[in-house]
Design a protein around this motif. Structure first.
Motif, short mmCIF file in Angstrom:
data_model
loop_
_atom_site.label_atom_id
_atom_site.label_comp_id
_atom_site.label_asym_id
_atom_site.label_seq_id
_atom_site.Cartn_x
_atom_site.Cartn_y
_atom_site.Cartn_z
N VAL A 82 0.91 -1.18 -0.04
CA VAL A 82 0.05 -0.04 -0.02
C VAL A 82 1.02 1.14 -0.07
O VAL A 82 0.55 2.43 -0.54
N HIS A 83 2.10 1.22 0.70
CA HIS A 83 2.84 2.25 0.58
C HIS A 83 3.63 2.95 -0.57
O HIS A 83 3.96 3.97 -1.00
N LEU A 84 3.63 1.89 -1.65
CA LEU A 84 4.02 2.17 -2.93
C LEU A 84 3.54 3.13 -3.54
O LEU A 84 2.31 3.14 -4.04
N PRO A 85 4.34 4.22 -4.19
CA PRO A 85 3.61 5.17 -5.06
C PRO A 85 3.45 4.58 -6.41
O PRO A 85 4.02 3.71 -6.90
N VAL A 86 2.18 4.87 -6.91
CA VAL A 86 1.70 4.28 -8.39
C VAL A 86 1.62 5.61 -9.27
O VAL A 86 0.67 6.24 -8.89
N ARG A 100 -10.73 8.08 -12.30
CA ARG A 100 -10.90 6.94 -11.38
C ARG A 100 -9.60 6.41 -10.94
O ARG A 100 -9.50 5.86 -9.83
N ALA A 101 -8.35 6.84 -11.46
CA ALA A 101 -6.86 6.55 -11.20
C ALA A 101 -7.08 7.08 -9.56
O ALA A 101 -6.45 6.61 -8.77
N TYR A 102 -7.34 8.51 -9.77
CA TYR A 102 -7.24 9.28 -8.51
C TYR A 102 -7.82 8.83 -7.10
O TYR A 102 -7.70 8.67 -6.16
N SER A 103 -9.25 8.40 -7.63
CA SER A 103 -10.08 7.81 -6.74
C SER A 103 -9.56 6.62 -6.05
O SER A 103 -9.91 6.16 -4.90
N LEU A 104 -8.94 5.93 -6.86
CA LEU A 104 -8.17 4.59 -6.54
C LEU A 104 -6.67 4.70 -5.68
O LEU A 104 -6.15 3.66 -5.48
N ARG A 105 -6.41 5.73 -5.56
CA ARG A 105 -5.25 6.42 -4.81
C ARG A 105 -3.85 6.50 -5.54
O ARG A 105 -3.03 5.99 -5.05
N ALA A 106 -4.11 6.55 -6.95
CA ALA A 106 -2.86 6.75 -7.77
C ALA A 106 -2.33 7.94 -7.26
O ALA A 106 -2.91 8.94 -6.92
#
Length: 145
Positions: A82-86, A100-106
């Motif tokens: 979870v800590h990995l930046p994507v 969608r990408a940002y809502s999924l925590r990109a």
């Protein structure tokens, strides 16, 4: 001097991977690049890694078997990852894809330029930003939430 920025690039498209590899490898010793051809392979590599995890995962939205959104969701749901930046690196400019990408925590969403010199500038900015986010060569760990 900080160590290399370790990136995992996930892109199913051989031509896309080639172009991205050229751009990232053009950064020289600043970047250590590993690639996976599918989201499933990427998740397996991240979960099975006995070594140091990447500093940043770079995902294309269109991956066979499990698209980039599915991979992003799996990374953010795994307590070990979870800590990995994507960073989503995509051809899609659709606002729905970006949202969608940002809502999924990109951590970021980059629309690939079709012009190679501009794409090189994008990669240079991406690498520069993530290198600055590290302290003494160690990634800053985000707090899950």
């Amino acid at each position: 001097m900080p160590s290399r920025l370790r990136l995992l690039l996930v892109d199913e498209n051989a031509a896309g991977t080639f172009v991205a590899r050229e751009a990232f490898e053009g950064m020289g010793e600043a970047v250590g690049l590993n690639t996976c051809r599918s989201g499933r392979d990427a998740l397996q590599a991240l979960r099975d890694s006995q070594g140091t995890p990447p500093d940043v995962v770079v995902l294309d939205i269109n991956s066979p078997g499990q698209d980039g959104f599915g991979v992003l969701t799996a990374i953010k749901a795994d307590p070990r990852l979870v800590h990995l930046p994507v960073v989503m690196l995509s051809d899609s400019e659709l606002p729905a894809d970006v949202q969608r990408a940002y809502s999924l925590r990109a951590s970021a969403y980059v629309v690939k330029s079709r012009e190679f010199p501009i794409f090189l500038q994008q990669i240079d900015a991406l690498v520069g930003f993530w290198k600055l986010c590290r302290v003494m060569g160690k990634p800053i760990r985000a707090v899950a939430g």
